[in-house]
Design a protein around this motif. Structure first.
Motif, PDB file in Angstrom:
ATOM      1  N   ALA A  35      38.527  31.710  81.661  1.00  0.00           N
ATOM      2  CA  ALA A  35      37.256  32.434  82.066  1.00  0.00           C
ATOM      3  C   ALA A  35      36.026  32.346  82.641  1.00  0.00           C
ATOM      4  CB  ALA A  35      37.212  33.714  81.808  1.00  0.00           C
ATOM      5  N   TRP A  36      35.500  31.550  82.257  1.00  0.00           N
ATOM      6  CA  TRP A  36      33.654  31.024  82.079  1.00  0.00           C
ATOM      7  C   TRP A  36      33.933  29.718  83.229  1.00  0.00           C
ATOM      8  CZ3 TRP A  36      29.625  32.101  81.727  1.00  0.00           C
ATOM      9  CH2 TRP A  36      28.994  33.255  80.627  1.00  0.00           C
ATOM     10  N   LYS A  65      45.841  33.533  63.682  1.00  0.00           N
ATOM     11  CA  LYS A  65      44.901  32.903  64.077  1.00  0.00           C
ATOM     12  C   LYS A  65      45.283  32.253  65.189  1.00  0.00           C
ATOM     13  CE  LYS A  65      43.708  31.074  59.382  1.00  0.00           C
ATOM     14  NZ  LYS A  65      43.366  30.104  58.475  1.00  0.00           N
ATOM     15  N   ILE A  66      46.795  32.144  65.174  1.00  0.00           N
ATOM     16  CA  ILE A  66      47.050  31.620  66.820  1.00  0.00           C
ATOM     17  C   ILE A  66      46.855  32.453  68.357  1.00  0.00           C
ATOM     18  CG2 ILE A  66      49.709  31.318  68.053  1.00  0.00           C
ATOM     19  CD1 ILE A  66      50.683  30.242  65.423  1.00  0.00           C
ATOM     20  N   VAL A  67      47.054  33.492  67.702  1.00  0.00           N
ATOM     21  CA  VAL A  67      46.221  35.008  68.710  1.00  0.00           C
ATOM     22  C   VAL A  67      45.249  35.111  68.521  1.00  0.00           C
ATOM     23  CG1 VAL A  67      46.329  37.216  69.264  1.00  0.00           C
ATOM     24  CG2 VAL A  67      48.435  36.343  68.704  1.00  0.00           C
ATOM     25  N   GLN A  68      44.629  33.842  68.310  1.00  0.00           N
ATOM     26  CA  GLN A  68      42.797  34.186  68.217  1.00  0.00           C
ATOM     27  C   GLN A  68      42.700  33.031  68.869  1.00  0.00           C
ATOM     28  OE1 GLN A  68      40.178  33.327  64.825  1.00  0.00           O
ATOM     29  NE2 GLN A  68      38.815  33.722  65.392  1.00  0.00           N
ATOM     30  N   GLU A  69      43.410  31.643  69.108  1.00  0.00           N
ATOM     31  CA  GLU A  69      42.671  29.891  69.484  1.00  0.00           C
ATOM     32  C   GLU A  69      43.538  30.430  71.365  1.00  0.00           C
ATOM     33  OE1 GLU A  69      41.728  26.527  69.861  1.00  0.00           O
ATOM     34  OE2 GLU A  69      41.656  27.634  68.430  1.00  0.00           O
ATOM     35  N   ASN A  70      44.563  31.319  71.076  1.00  0.00           N
ATOM     36  CA  ASN A  70      44.774  31.624  72.663  1.00  0.00           C
ATOM     37  C   ASN A  70      43.311  32.179  73.286  1.00  0.00           C
ATOM     38  OD1 ASN A  70      47.379  30.510  72.420  1.00  0.00           O
ATOM     39  ND2 ASN A  70      48.401  32.259  71.438  1.00  0.00           N
ATOM     40  N   ALA A  71      43.506  33.264  72.768  1.00  0.00           N
ATOM     41  CA  ALA A  71      42.021  33.835  73.093  1.00  0.00           C
ATOM     42  C   ALA A  71      40.737  33.293  73.710  1.00  0.00           C
ATOM     43  CB  ALA A  71      41.503  35.129  72.186  1.00  0.00           C
ATOM     44  N   ARG A  72      40.968  31.715  72.599  1.00  0.00           N
ATOM     45  CA  ARG A  72      39.459  31.637  73.083  1.00  0.00           C
ATOM     46  C   ARG A  72      39.673  30.584  74.173  1.00  0.00           C
ATOM     47  NH1 ARG A  72      39.059  29.686  68.070  1.00  0.00           N
ATOM     48  NH2 ARG A  72      37.421  30.887  67.018  1.00  0.00           N
ATOM     49  N   ASN A  73      40.731  30.343  74.082  1.00  0.00           N
ATOM     50  CA  ASN A  73      41.225  28.748  75.266  1.00  0.00           C
ATOM     51  C   ASN A  73      41.451  30.198  76.220  1.00  0.00           C
ATOM     52  OD1 ASN A  73      42.001  26.822  73.943  1.00  0.00           O
ATOM     53  ND2 ASN A  73      43.718  27.718  73.329  1.00  0.00           N
ATOM     54  N   ARG A  74      41.555  31.304  76.847  1.00  0.00           N
ATOM     55  CA  ARG A  74      41.133  31.978  77.967  1.00  0.00           C
ATOM     56  C   ARG A  74      40.156  32.229  78.041  1.00  0.00           C
ATOM     57  NH1 ARG A  74      45.468  36.001  75.232  1.00  0.00           N
ATOM     58  NH2 ARG A  74      47.704  34.914  76.456  1.00  0.00           N
ATOM     59  N   ARG A  78      38.920  40.736  73.860  1.00  0.00           N
ATOM     60  CA  ARG A  78      39.514  40.461  73.445  1.00  0.00           C
ATOM     61  C   ARG A  78      39.337  39.331  72.003  1.00  0.00           C
ATOM     62  NH1 ARG A  78      42.933  38.912  78.261  1.00  0.00           N
ATOM     63  NH2 ARG A  78      44.070  41.165  78.905  1.00  0.00           N
ATOM     64  N   LEU A  79      38.961  38.280  72.395  1.00  0.00           N
ATOM     65  CA  LEU A  79      38.859  37.416  71.103  1.00  0.00           C
ATOM     66  C   LEU A  79      37.595  38.453  69.966  1.00  0.00           C
ATOM     67  CD1 LEU A  79      38.456  34.377  70.430  1.00  0.00           C
ATOM     68  CD2 LEU A  79      35.791  33.791  71.488  1.00  0.00           C
ATOM     69  N   ARG A  80      36.671  38.853  70.176  1.00  0.00           N
ATOM     70  CA  ARG A  80      35.578  39.588  69.186  1.00  0.00           C
ATOM     71  C   ARG A  80      36.934  40.093  68.413  1.00  0.00           C
ATOM     72  NH1 ARG A  80      34.341  44.498  67.029  1.00  0.00           N
ATOM     73  NH2 ARG A  80      35.555  45.459  69.659  1.00  0.00           N
ATOM     74  N   LEU A  81      38.075  41.244  68.764  1.00  0.00           N
ATOM     75  CA  LEU A  81      38.746  41.730  68.393  1.00  0.00           C
ATOM     76  C   LEU A  81      40.106  40.469  67.473  1.00  0.00           C
ATOM     77  CD1 LEU A  81      40.149  43.627  70.761  1.00  0.00           C
ATOM     78  CD2 LEU A  81      38.697  44.735  69.006  1.00  0.00           C
ATOM     79  N   ASN A  82      39.914  39.121  68.626  1.00  0.00           N
ATOM     80  CA  ASN A  82      41.568  38.635  67.253  1.00  0.00           C
ATOM     81  C   ASN A  82      40.896  37.755  66.154  1.00  0.00           C
ATOM     82  OD1 ASN A  82      43.825  38.490  68.987  1.00  0.00           O
ATOM     83  ND2 ASN A  82      42.637  37.733  70.483  1.00  0.00           N
ATOM     84  N   GLU A  83      39.001  38.092  66.218  1.00  0.00           N
ATOM     85  CA  GLU A  83      38.225  37.299  64.882  1.00  0.00           C
ATOM     86  C   GLU A  83      38.181  38.468  63.776  1.00  0.00           C
ATOM     87  OE1 GLU A  83      34.446  36.541  67.279  1.00  0.00           O
ATOM     88  OE2 GLU A  83      35.147  34.691  67.211  1.00  0.00           O
ATOM     89  N   GLN A  84      38.155  39.868  64.696  1.00  0.00           N
ATOM     90  CA  GLN A  84      38.601  40.689  63.614  1.00  0.00           C
ATOM     91  C   GLN A  84      39.736  41.531  62.573  1.00  0.00           C
ATOM     92  OE1 GLN A  84      37.414  43.986  64.802  1.00  0.00           O
ATOM     93  NE2 GLN A  84      35.223  44.332  64.972  1.00  0.00           N
TER      94      GLN A  84
END
Length: 175
Positions: free
Chosen positions: A119-120, A106-115, A63-69
């Motif tokens: 998860a880690w 960018k907001i969706v990307q930050e949410n993906a980074r937080n998730r 998800r993070l990779r796709l949101n970065e794209q």
């Protein structure tokens, strides 16, 4: 001395006959079997939890990779809208729309980074290594899941369930 005195000694010994000894050993063996099955069941629960958390990390990573794209595409869209506005082929509304979409990405990307980070942390807790640092994992999250057949899955569960084996051992112990 003229007083009535009574002295006595009592001796007691428990005699264990062969049948009781065998029964006691059988009960102890069944308790050991039950404890081993409960341990095996707990091991399976820990492994399952770790696997689930691993796949949560893998999915969050994707998800993070796709949101970065998406952010990169939004930035390119913004540049294109600004270039078109300078060429008088797009309006200010188009530029504002592109900027809004970039900000949303960018907001969706930050949410993906937080998730991903959450998860880690969950994976580190599941495997008992809180110092585990995020890194790239390799898992194919795009492959469709295999549909399981109900009857075959039920038979495998009934035949391999440590909970059922522990219950059977407890039943044998008390019988």
């Amino acid at each position: 001395r003229g007083l009535a005195e009574q002295d006595g000694v009592m001796v007691q010994q428990e005699l264990i006959r062969g049948r009781k000894l065998r029964l006691g050993r059988s009960v102890a063996e069944q308790e050991i079997a039950r404890a081993e099955q409960e341990l095996y069941g707990q091991e399976l629960r820990v492994l399952t939890g770790a696997r689930q958390q691993f796949y949560e990390v893998a999915i969050s990573q994707e998800r993070l990779r796709l949101n970065e794209q998406l952010v990169q595409i939004g930035a390119q869209s913004m540049k294109s809208a600004e270039a078109l506005m300078r060429a008088k082929e797009a309006s200010r509304v188009d530029v504002l729309q592109a900027r809004l979409e970039l900000e949303q990405a960018k907001i969706v990307q930050e949410n993906a980074r937080n998730r991903y980070n959450a998860a880690w942390r969950s994976l580190a807790a599941a495997v008992g290594q809180p110092e585990l640092q995020p890194r790239t994992v390799s898992a194919d999250v795009r492959t469709p899941r295999v549909d399981l057949e109900w009857d075959a899955s039920l038979q495998r569960l009934l035949g391999n369930s440590p909970e059922l084996s522990a219950a059977e051992a407890e039943k044998s112990r008390t019988a």
